[in-house]
Design a protein around this motif. Structure first.
Motif, PDB file in Angstrom:
ATOM      1  N   ALA A  31     -22.438 -13.083  -8.228  1.00 46.86           N
ATOM      2  CA  ALA A  31     -21.195 -12.420  -8.624  1.00 46.86           C
ATOM      3  C   ALA A  31     -20.744 -12.879 -10.018  1.00 46.86           C
ATOM      4  O   ALA A  31     -20.205 -12.081 -10.786  1.00 46.86           O
ATOM      5  CB  ALA A  31     -20.101 -12.670  -7.587  1.00 46.86           C
ATOM      6  N   ILE A  32     -20.992 -14.134 -10.363  1.00 41.37           N
ATOM      7  CA  ILE A  32     -20.683 -14.614 -11.716  1.00 41.37           C
ATOM      8  C   ILE A  32     -21.599 -13.930 -12.723  1.00 41.37           C
ATOM      9  O   ILE A  32     -21.143 -13.407 -13.750  1.00 41.37           O
ATOM     10  CB  ILE A  32     -20.810 -16.152 -11.805  1.00 41.37           C
ATOM     11  CG1 ILE A  32     -19.693 -16.816 -11.000  1.00 41.37           C
ATOM     12  CG2 ILE A  32     -20.768 -16.611 -13.266  1.00 41.37           C
ATOM     13  CD1 ILE A  32     -19.816 -18.325 -10.883  1.00 41.37           C
ATOM     14  N   VAL A  33     -22.897 -13.907 -12.455  1.00 35.15           N
ATOM     15  CA  VAL A  33     -23.860 -13.271 -13.366  1.00 35.15           C
ATOM     16  C   VAL A  33     -23.491 -11.807 -13.586  1.00 35.15           C
ATOM     17  O   VAL A  33     -23.559 -11.293 -14.710  1.00 35.15           O
ATOM     18  CB  VAL A  33     -25.306 -13.398 -12.831  1.00 35.15           C
ATOM     19  CG1 VAL A  33     -26.270 -12.539 -13.647  1.00 35.15           C
ATOM     20  CG2 VAL A  33     -25.764 -14.849 -12.823  1.00 35.15           C
ATOM     21  N   GLU A  34     -23.090 -11.128 -12.535  1.00 39.24           N
ATOM     22  CA  GLU A  34     -22.764  -9.697 -12.605  1.00 39.24           C
ATOM     23  C   GLU A  34     -21.350  -9.418 -13.114  1.00 39.24           C
ATOM     24  O   GLU A  34     -20.966  -8.264 -13.264  1.00 39.24           O
ATOM     25  CB  GLU A  34     -22.970  -9.064 -11.231  1.00 39.24           C
ATOM     26  CG  GLU A  34     -24.428  -9.073 -10.801  1.00 39.24           C
ATOM     27  CD  GLU A  34     -24.647  -8.664  -9.357  1.00 39.24           C
ATOM     28  OE1 GLU A  34     -23.646  -8.412  -8.631  1.00 39.24           O
ATOM     29  OE2 GLU A  34     -25.826  -8.595  -8.956  1.00 39.24           O
ATOM     30  N   GLY A  35     -20.562 -10.471 -13.371  1.00 37.52           N
ATOM     31  CA  GLY A  35     -19.224 -10.292 -13.912  1.00 37.52           C
ATOM     32  C   GLY A  35     -18.161  -9.939 -12.896  1.00 37.52           C
ATOM     33  O   GLY A  35     -17.039  -9.573 -13.265  1.00 37.52           O
ATOM     34  N   PHE A  48     -21.833 -21.749 -23.089  1.00 35.34           N
ATOM     35  CA  PHE A  48     -23.054 -21.423 -22.344  1.00 35.34           C
ATOM     36  C   PHE A  48     -22.703 -20.532 -21.167  1.00 35.34           C
ATOM     37  O   PHE A  48     -21.535 -20.386 -20.814  1.00 35.34           O
ATOM     38  CB  PHE A  48     -23.836 -22.663 -21.911  1.00 35.34           C
ATOM     39  CG  PHE A  48     -23.108 -23.635 -21.020  1.00 35.34           C
ATOM     40  CD1 PHE A  48     -22.862 -23.352 -19.679  1.00 35.34           C
ATOM     41  CD2 PHE A  48     -22.706 -24.863 -21.500  1.00 35.34           C
ATOM     42  CE1 PHE A  48     -22.222 -24.252 -18.847  1.00 35.34           C
ATOM     43  CE2 PHE A  48     -22.068 -25.782 -20.685  1.00 35.34           C
ATOM     44  CZ  PHE A  48     -21.828 -25.470 -19.355  1.00 35.34           C
ATOM     45  N   GLU A  49     -23.723 -19.886 -20.583  1.00 36.29           N
ATOM     46  CA  GLU A  49     -23.472 -18.991 -19.453  1.00 36.29           C
ATOM     47  C   GLU A  49     -24.637 -18.980 -18.485  1.00 36.29           C
ATOM     48  O   GLU A  49     -25.788 -19.193 -18.870  1.00 36.29           O
ATOM     49  CB  GLU A  49     -23.184 -17.574 -19.933  1.00 36.29           C
ATOM     50  CG  GLU A  49     -24.350 -16.903 -20.602  1.00 36.29           C
ATOM     51  CD  GLU A  49     -24.046 -15.471 -21.033  1.00 36.29           C
ATOM     52  OE1 GLU A  49     -23.244 -14.800 -20.355  1.00 36.29           O
ATOM     53  OE2 GLU A  49     -24.620 -15.035 -22.032  1.00 36.29           O
ATOM     54  N   LEU A  50     -24.297 -18.728 -17.233  1.00 36.30           N
ATOM     55  CA  LEU A  50     -25.283 -18.513 -16.188  1.00 36.30           C
ATOM     56  C   LEU A  50     -25.845 -17.112 -16.405  1.00 36.30           C
ATOM     57  O   LEU A  50     -25.102 -16.143 -16.414  1.00 36.30           O
ATOM     58  CB  LEU A  50     -24.625 -18.634 -14.814  1.00 36.30           C
ATOM     59  CG  LEU A  50     -25.477 -18.328 -13.589  1.00 36.30           C
ATOM     60  CD1 LEU A  50     -26.615 -19.325 -13.442  1.00 36.30           C
ATOM     61  CD2 LEU A  50     -24.604 -18.336 -12.333  1.00 36.30           C
ATOM     62  N   THR A  51     -27.168 -17.009 -16.616  1.00 34.58           N
ATOM     63  CA  THR A  51     -27.768 -15.703 -16.911  1.00 34.58           C
ATOM     64  C   THR A  51     -28.635 -15.173 -15.782  1.00 34.58           C
ATOM     65  O   THR A  51     -28.899 -13.977 -15.730  1.00 34.58           O
ATOM     66  CB  THR A  51     -28.607 -15.757 -18.197  1.00 34.58           C
ATOM     67  OG1 THR A  51     -29.647 -16.727 -18.037  1.00 34.58           O
ATOM     68  CG2 THR A  51     -27.739 -16.100 -19.395  1.00 34.58           C
ATOM     69  N   ASP A  52     -29.082 -16.044 -14.875  1.00 37.93           N
ATOM     70  CA  ASP A  52     -29.917 -15.588 -13.774  1.00 37.93           C
ATOM     71  C   ASP A  52     -29.846 -16.596 -12.634  1.00 37.93           C
ATOM     72  O   ASP A  52     -29.712 -17.799 -12.871  1.00 37.93           O
ATOM     73  CB  ASP A  52     -31.367 -15.422 -14.225  1.00 37.93           C
ATOM     74  CG  ASP A  52     -32.217 -14.663 -13.212  1.00 37.93           C
ATOM     75  OD1 ASP A  52     -31.667 -13.860 -12.438  1.00 37.93           O
ATOM     76  OD2 ASP A  52     -33.444 -14.882 -13.197  1.00 37.93           O
ATOM     77  N   VAL A  53     -29.941 -16.086 -11.424  1.00 36.93           N
ATOM     78  CA  VAL A  53     -29.991 -16.939 -10.240  1.00 36.93           C
ATOM     79  C   VAL A  53     -30.883 -16.269  -9.208  1.00 36.93           C
ATOM     80  O   VAL A  53     -30.857 -15.046  -9.043  1.00 36.93           O
ATOM     81  CB  VAL A  53     -28.575 -17.221  -9.677  1.00 36.93           C
ATOM     82  CG1 VAL A  53     -27.903 -15.964  -9.180  1.00 36.93           C
ATOM     83  CG2 VAL A  53     -28.612 -18.260  -8.590  1.00 36.93           C
TER      84      VAL A  53
END
Length: 166
Positions: A31-35, A48-53
């Motif tokens: 849900a974070i990755v997808e906004g 920095f950002e979480l880009t994939d999980v």
């Protein structure tokens, strides 16, 4: 003394834990990755950002800059440690069911070369090694996307525990 430079950023307040307690770790991170859920404020603060999980793995990307410099003119090791800790913890979290949390209890970081502002985008990939009922371990590497060079690697041990309700 040089003229000062300004850097500003904004963030969305973090989602209260009670609002996402029904989600598994992977669902929450996706849900974070997808906004759909705001990223944690530390991500905006440090850039920095979480880009994939995926189950058992997490990928973060971070942009370097002078604002991260230590007194010797290189990116502070604390930035790399925070980037690594974030990816490692999220890799562990990706395997946790709803209602279960974690916290880092040990972080071992090895920095293998200096990072400068001109290095560009860094990619931190973390993979779990073991996730059990009470302990999770993971390993990660920070690589320059433009250079392909390894800048740091780390391992973590996380305590796993039931979250308190309410």
């Amino acid at each position: 003394m040089s003229e000062s430079v300004t850097r500003t950023h904004s963030w969305v307040p973090p989602t209260p834990p009670a609002e996402v307690a029904h989600l598994s770790g992977e669902e929450f991170l996706r849900a974070i990755v997808e906004g759909r859920i705001a990223p944690p404020p530390i991500a905006g603060t440090l850039g920095f950002e979480l880009t994939d999980v995926k189950p058992g793995s997490a990928v973060f990307e971070g942009q370097t800059g002078e604002h991260l410099y230590n007194p010797l003119g290189t990116v502070h090791g604390g930035y790399l440690a925070t980037l690594l800790d974030s990816a490692l913890g999220c890799a562990v979290m990706s395997l946790l069911p709803a209602g279960i949390g974690y916290t880092t209890v040990q972080l071992n970081v090895n920095m293998v070369r200096a990072v400068h502002a001109g290095v560009g985008l860094l990619r931190c990939e973390a993979q779990t090694v073991h996730v059990g009922r009470t302990i999770g371990t993971a390993e990660a590497r920070v690589v320059g996307l433009e250079t392909g060079k390894l800048y740091a690697h780390a391992t973590t041990t996380c305590a796993i525990f039931p979250l308190k309700s309410g």
